[in-house]
Write a protein that holds these residues in place. Sequence first.
Motif, PDB file in Angstrom:
ATOM      1  N   ASP A  23       0.823  -1.213   0.000  1.00 24.54           N
ATOM      2  CA  ASP A  23       0.000   0.000   0.000  1.00 24.54           C
ATOM      3  C   ASP A  23       0.857   1.263   0.000  1.00 24.54           C
ATOM      4  OD1 ASP A  23      -2.672  -0.120  -0.405  1.00 24.54           O
ATOM      5  OD2 ASP A  23      -3.250  -0.276   1.682  1.00 24.54           O
TER       6      ASP A  23
ATOM      7  N   SER B   5      -5.380   8.434  -0.552  1.00 24.86           N
ATOM      8  CA  SER B   5      -6.609   7.725  -0.945  1.00 24.86           C
ATOM      9  C   SER B   5      -7.343   7.233   0.299  1.00 24.86           C
ATOM     10  CB  SER B   5      -6.290   6.538  -1.862  1.00 24.86           C
ATOM     11  OG  SER B   5      -5.658   5.502  -1.145  1.00 24.86           O
TER      12      SER B   5
ATOM     13  N   THR C  61      -5.222  -5.256   1.776  1.00 22.56           N
ATOM     14  CA  THR C  61      -4.757  -4.196   0.868  1.00 22.56           C
ATOM     15  C   THR C  61      -5.233  -4.400  -0.570  1.00 22.56           C
ATOM     16  OG1 THR C  61      -2.663  -5.402   0.560  1.00 22.56           O
ATOM     17  CG2 THR C  61      -2.699  -3.659   2.208  1.00 22.56           C
ATOM     18  N   SER C  62      -5.681  -5.614  -0.878  1.00 25.31           N
ATOM     19  CA  SER C  62      -6.153  -5.869  -2.242  1.00 25.31           C
ATOM     20  C   SER C  62      -7.634  -5.589  -2.413  1.00 25.31           C
ATOM     21  CB  SER C  62      -5.887  -7.344  -2.632  1.00 25.31           C
ATOM     22  OG  SER C  62      -6.657  -8.224  -1.829  1.00 25.31           O
ATOM     23  N   LEU C  63      -8.331  -5.312  -1.308  1.00 20.18           N
ATOM     24  CA  LEU C  63      -9.777  -5.024  -1.385  1.00 20.18           C
ATOM     25  C   LEU C  63     -10.043  -3.668  -2.019  1.00 20.18           C
ATOM     26  CD1 LEU C  63     -10.938  -6.324   2.125  1.00 20.18           C
ATOM     27  CD2 LEU C  63     -11.246  -7.438  -0.081  1.00 20.18           C
TER      28      LEU C  63
ATOM     29  N   GLU D  75       1.921   3.160  -3.501  1.00 23.89           N
ATOM     30  CA  GLU D  75       1.167   4.414  -3.645  1.00 23.89           C
ATOM     31  C   GLU D  75       2.129   5.590  -3.823  1.00 23.89           C
ATOM     32  OE1 GLU D  75      -2.472   6.323  -4.017  1.00 23.89           O
ATOM     33  OE2 GLU D  75      -2.341   4.243  -3.338  1.00 23.89           O
TER      34      GLU D  75
ATOM     35  N   ILE E  35      -7.636   4.058   5.412  1.00 27.62           N
ATOM     36  CA  ILE E  35      -8.345   3.088   6.256  1.00 27.62           C
ATOM     37  C   ILE E  35      -7.445   1.900   6.599  1.00 27.62           C
ATOM     38  CG2 ILE E  35     -10.239   1.402   6.285  1.00 27.62           C
ATOM     39  CD1 ILE E  35     -11.890   3.462   4.699  1.00 27.62           C
ATOM     40  N   SER E  36      -6.716   1.376   5.602  1.00 25.02           N
ATOM     41  CA  SER E  36      -5.846   0.217   5.851  1.00 25.02           C
ATOM     42  C   SER E  36      -4.734   0.571   6.840  1.00 25.02           C
ATOM     43  CB  SER E  36      -5.252  -0.313   4.545  1.00 25.02           C
ATOM     44  OG  SER E  36      -4.429   0.656   3.942  1.00 25.02           O
TER      45      SER E  36
ATOM     46  N   LYS F  48      -8.823   4.315   0.705  1.00 27.38           N
ATOM     47  CA  LYS F  48      -8.468   2.927   0.970  1.00 27.38           C
ATOM     48  C   LYS F  48      -7.162   2.827   1.761  1.00 27.38           C
ATOM     49  CE  LYS F  48      -6.614   0.143  -2.202  1.00 27.38           C
ATOM     50  NZ  LYS F  48      -5.512  -0.623  -1.569  1.00 27.38           N
TER      51      LYS F  48
END
Length: 246
Positions: A55, A132, A244-246, A59, A137-138, A134
């Motif tokens: 992630d 981002s 992390t792939s969600l 990123e 949150i992760s 995502k």
Amino acid sequence: MDEILKTTILGLFFGTFGTTLGGIIGIVIKKSSNKFLSFILSFASGLMMAVICFDLIPEALGISNIFNIILGILVGIIAMIFCDLLVEKKFSNKRFEEEKNVLLKTGIIVSIGLAIHNFPEGLAIGSGFEASLKLGISLALAICLHDIPEGISMAVPMKNGGMKKSKVIFYVILSGITTGVGAFFGAIVGSISQEVISICLSFAAGAMLYIVSGELIPESNKLYKGRMSAIGNMIGFIIGIFATSL
């Protein structure tokens, strides 16, 4: 400004929730199992490594060059080393060993140390949300999980040192507030430009890498010598890949 406020609140929530949950576990359980604590620490380290690898760094690489990423990682590592040295120098005192309330003082020292190093974790959450939703949150979930054993490590010596349970929880919550402060600054700095966001993300990666390599894994292996720490680390890493792939 509304986005910065939301990010700060989220950082504050996840930072205090993990440590508070750990604090509650610390005062409720009569005898801490080293095997269980070792598993939690190694699980958190595996999860954080997955976030770093799949992630944070990807990123950052997507919006900047490799030289900025390496620079950010190195600064993050150096910052965490400085925090560790500061805590060790300022709050480790041999005279504590000569006093009766050794455990109580140990708990207070740990809480101060955690408050200091929770700031870069908040910075990671803040800059993550700027990149981002995502990623934010992760990161917040990984840091929240990592804060649980830290809350336990604070609460157990404080409780065994004779401190009231309500005071223990108060100090545990207090140590997590700096995560919200870090998230606030992370959101402000990250909103300047894409380049700044990439440096903040790589800084967070470096800080988390140091936490994993310098704190979580060594402490996990120290607590329990069996395979449980390795199993926890692998499970955390696999779940991190899935998350992390969600």
